[in-house]
Write a protein that holds these residues in place. Structure first.
Motif, PDB file in Angstrom:
ATOM      1  N   LYS A 456       0.844  -1.195   0.000  1.00 27.11           N
ATOM      2  CA  LYS A 456       0.000   0.000   0.000  1.00 27.11           C
ATOM      3  C   LYS A 456       0.879   1.245   0.000  1.00 27.11           C
ATOM      4  N   ILE A 458       0.801   5.379   0.796  1.00 22.06           N
ATOM      5  CA  ILE A 458      -0.052   6.360   1.466  1.00 22.06           C
ATOM      6  C   ILE A 458      -0.624   7.312   0.422  1.00 22.06           C
ATOM      7  N   LYS A 459       0.263   7.887  -0.333  1.00 18.71           N
ATOM      8  CA  LYS A 459      -0.142   8.709  -1.466  1.00 18.71           C
ATOM      9  C   LYS A 459       0.945   8.571  -2.506  1.00 18.71           C
ATOM     10  N   LYS A 487      -9.390   9.961  -0.024  1.00 15.15           N
ATOM     11  CA  LYS A 487      -8.154  10.744  -0.017  1.00 15.15           C
ATOM     12  C   LYS A 487      -7.832  11.192  -1.432  1.00 15.15           C
TER      13      LYS A 487
END
Ligand SMILES: [Zn+2]
Ligand SMILES: [Zn+2]
Length: 751
Positions: A456, A458-459, A487
């Protein structure tokens, strides 16, 4: 330079390394459409992205830079139909899909090679195709998630439709086109209607006037007969009618435009469909049935003329919506389509957009305007073949929607069947035949990337793309990220402009001004191409300028010559004491390093390039290399010179490396090799301790005097080597006198 491309691949220089200890830097690389060809605009915008990634890589970041291809959907279908001379509508669905897949496999290697040729430093093993099994699974899984969150629905509703491609299209796929047209003033008996589309008379369901319009006040509620087709309709009032336009009375057909849809909904009008999905007139058009739209228009006008129902004909230029893929005028048809809900969350998408760092900043307004003007939910179903199927069946008995099990994905409902009976007990199902639009999958590139690396994020750090897909790829990806994780998908967005020809005109086949990246690379090399491309100012179009390629080529030659000149006098080892000129020069280099780092951090690529280049030409070549000669040839303070040459030249090559990866690698391997590649060395860092203002001032003065001496010699027309008897200086340059004397060939310096 093929050599280095192969070397990088063999040595996996750009390979994603899971165990890298550095900070993650991830990129949402645009997947180019494989059915297209790489054009100079691609070469330019992918280079911008690559320059930034190469810089970040040299800042010791853990780089995630994938490369995908977008190869499903209408563009691919059209490409295959043309390439293989087939018609998808006349082939078996599975045969056509097979042909698409086979052809894509054939062309993919060469297609990707084009991207490698410009020096793109993606991990080409971190790759996907938007039609591969992985993407199918991800796309279907997120469809199911949306369905479970009640964010996707299927509904019969008026929708934008392309009669040539025979499919629904999204608002974002429209283009505005000015076409010459005729405003026909048609006699409706009690009033006159001006319309550009008399072929829609048979689906006319009402006449609208503005209730503030005194001309029609007493006609509101009256029955009117439609010419030719004789159906009775009512005159209705609506404030949307523009009193100034035409006659102030408007015919409402289902559907001529979006206002018709609004009126159809708000006034509860009948639905009369005069145009079929094939773009032909339907049975309600009576004698005109089966005709194509344009033909029907002509024939109906002829008949109206014969009946003396046309009062006036007015030639106008008319702005119409056409399908961007084929140029056909868009119709509005009432059909059943799948939609992702977006209208109710406009504000959220705007908020998410504001969380992202836009370069250039002002383009966020285009994004927000687009959202504010949205009229439809996002239509994701297409009546086509080569796309990702919906994981959906319908119960034949009760109509219930049956979704596939997530663990079975990807599925093709036309081949597979649901594993359980319907709740009603029925075991007969109708598969969903439509496929998803390609944006429904390419909007999931962040999720695809996470799936590829099994981790994954986060951004994602960077999304770089061109400005023409703000309303599609950019917007849809934000929609998806909002619905999946609430997000924004990225930290930073870089928007490139288009490449225009040298006169500033758009490149097109008809103007014969297209520049192929391949031709440019053959003539000037990929580094020169990148040198030109690095003149980008984000958000702005750039011109193709052959002079810049020549400048690039000239710079490369100069770098080679300078390096070869210094080659015999390079030494990595730092002597105990540095000669004063070397100290001075390293201070100047240090300052440049600080500046270049700052500019790259701010993504000011042209300014970064200019700063390095200026330092290289002026400080290094014109001054330092000249000033150092007397010591090298005369064996004076030579170790200090060798160290300074080594250190400064390597720093210069490293600073140029993100922009010109090939030549810098070549010279690094020849003279500096320590690591496998210059591209995995560290970018030069500013040393805050390396400051000495006093020394710097004196050095600057000495350079000023040296330049003055050169100027004098040039003006006098004597050789730069000519001796000068006496040279007066007004300020103290103690420590540097010897350098000035030797380099300027001056006998006496007098203060
Ligand atoms: Zn079309
Ligand atoms: Zn059922």
């Amino acid at each position: 330079m093929k050599k280095w491309q192969n070397y990088w691949e063999e040595n996996q220089i750009y390979k994603f390394n899971k165990n890298h200890k550095g900070e993650t830097y991830s990129v949402d690389t645009p997947p180019p459409t494989i059915s297209g060809k790489m054009h100079i605009g691609h070469a330019s915008s992918y280079t911008h992205e690559d320059i930034i990634v190469r810089y970040e890589r040299m800042k010791n970041k853990k780089i995630i830079f994938p490369f995908g291809t977008d190869d499903n959907g209408l563009p691919t279908e059209k490409f295959i139909e043309k390439e293989k001379n087939v018609s998808s509508k006349r082939m078996q669905r599975n045969e056509f899909i097979e042909l698409c897949n086979k052809t894509l496999e054939e062309i993919r290697p060469q297609f990707i090679q084009n991207w490698k040729d410009i020096g793109l430093s993606c991990d080409f093993d971190l790759s996907y195709s938007t039609i591969d099994k992985r993407c199918q699974r991800i796309s279907q899984e997120h469809f199911i998630n949306l369905f479970n969150k009640n964010l996707v629905y299927k509904k019969e509703t008026p929708i934008l439709y392309c009669p040539t491609c025979e499919t629904a299209v999204a608002q974002a796929e429209l283009e505005n086109k000015n076409i010459p047209s005729v405003f026909y003033y048609i006699d409706f008996g009690k009033l006159t209607i001006a319309t550009t589309r008399p072929e829609l008379l048979s689906s006319c369901v009402a006449i609208f006037v503005n209730n503030k319009d005194p001309r029609y006040k007493n006609l509101i509620g009256e029955k009117i007969t439609v010419p030719i087709f004789k159906n009775q309709i009512t005159v209705l009032a609506d404030e949307k009618v523009d009193l100034e336009k035409g006659t102030g009375a408007v015919m409402c057909s289902t559907f001529g435009d979006t206002t018709d849809i609004e009126w159809y909904m708000t006034h509860n009008l009948d639905l009369k469909t005069s145009i079929s999905k094939k773009g032909e007139m339907t049975e309600i058009a009576k004698e005109f049935q089966g005709m194509k739209i344009k033909e029907a228009r002509e024939k109906i006008v002829e008949k109206l003329r014969a009946q003396k129902k046309i009062i006036k004909e007015e030639k106008i230029d008319h702005l119409v919506n056409v399908h961007e893929r084929c140029g056909t005028e868009i119709e509005i048809l009432s059909t059943k389509q799948w939609f992702i809900k977006i209208l109710k969350n406009k504000n959220k998408f705007i908020e998410r957009g504001r969380e992202i760092n836009w370069k250039p900043k002002h383009l966020i307004h285009r994004y927000e305007n687009w959202i504010n003007n949205l009229k439809w939910d996002w239509c994701i179903s297409r009546q086509r073949f080569f796309g990702i199927p919906f994981p959906v069946w319908f119960c034949k008995e009760c109509g219930e929607i049956i979704l596939a099990d997530k663990k079975d994905l990807p599925v093709d409902p036309l081949i597979q069947r649901p594993k359980k009976k319907c709740r009603c007990g029925s075991n007969t199902f109708i598969p969903e035949k439509d496929v998803m639009d390609t944006w429904a999958t390419s909007s999931l590139t962040p999720q695809i990337l996470e799936d590829l690396i099994g981790q994954k994020l986060i951004k994602i750090n960077l999304r770089a793309q061109a400005h023409d897909i703000i309303s599609t790829w950019l917007f849809y990806t934000i929609v998806r990220a909002e619905y999946i994780e609430k997000k924004a998908p990225w930290k930073e967005i870089l928007i490139s402009g288009f490449v225009l020809d040298k006169k500033g005109e758009k490149m097109s086949k008809s103007k014969n001004n297209i520049v192929e990246p391949k031709t440019v690379i053959e003539k000037y090399g990929a580094d020169a191409l990148r040198y030109w491309a690095s003149n980008v100012s984000f958000g702005k179009d750039i011109r193709y300028d052959e002079n810049e390629l020549k400048n690039g080529k000239r710079l490369i030659t100069k770098i080679i010559n300078a390096t070869n000149f210094a080659a015999k006098n390079l030494n990595k080892a730092k002597p105990d004491r540095l000669y004063i000129l070397d100290q001075y020069f390293l201070i100047k280099l240090n300052k440049t390093i600080k500046e270049v780092n700052m500019l790259f951090e701010k993504r000011k690529i042209p300014q970064a390039k200019e700063t390095i280049e200026k330092f290289f030409w002026n400080s290094f070549c014109d001054n330092y290399l000249e000033l150092v000669k007397w010591r090298i040839y005369g064996d004076k303070e030579k170790e200090s010179a060798k160290y300074t040459l080594y250190h400064s030249l390597l720093s210069i090559l490293k600073m140029f490396a993100p922009i010109m990866p090939f030549i810098t690698e070549d010279l690094y391997q020849k003279y500096f090799k320590e690591y496998k590649s210059i591209h995995i060395t560290s970018f030069p860092d500013f040393d805050p301790n390396l400051i000495d203002e006093d020394l710097e001032k004196k050095g600057d003065l000495m350079i000023k005097y040296l330049e003055e001496i050169r100027k004098i010699k040039t003006e006098k027309g004597v050789s730069q080597k000519a001796e000068i008897k006496e040279y007066k200086i007004s300020k103290d340059i103690s420590g540097f006198e010897k350098d000035l004397k030797e380099t300027g060939n001056i006998k006496n310096i007098i203060l």
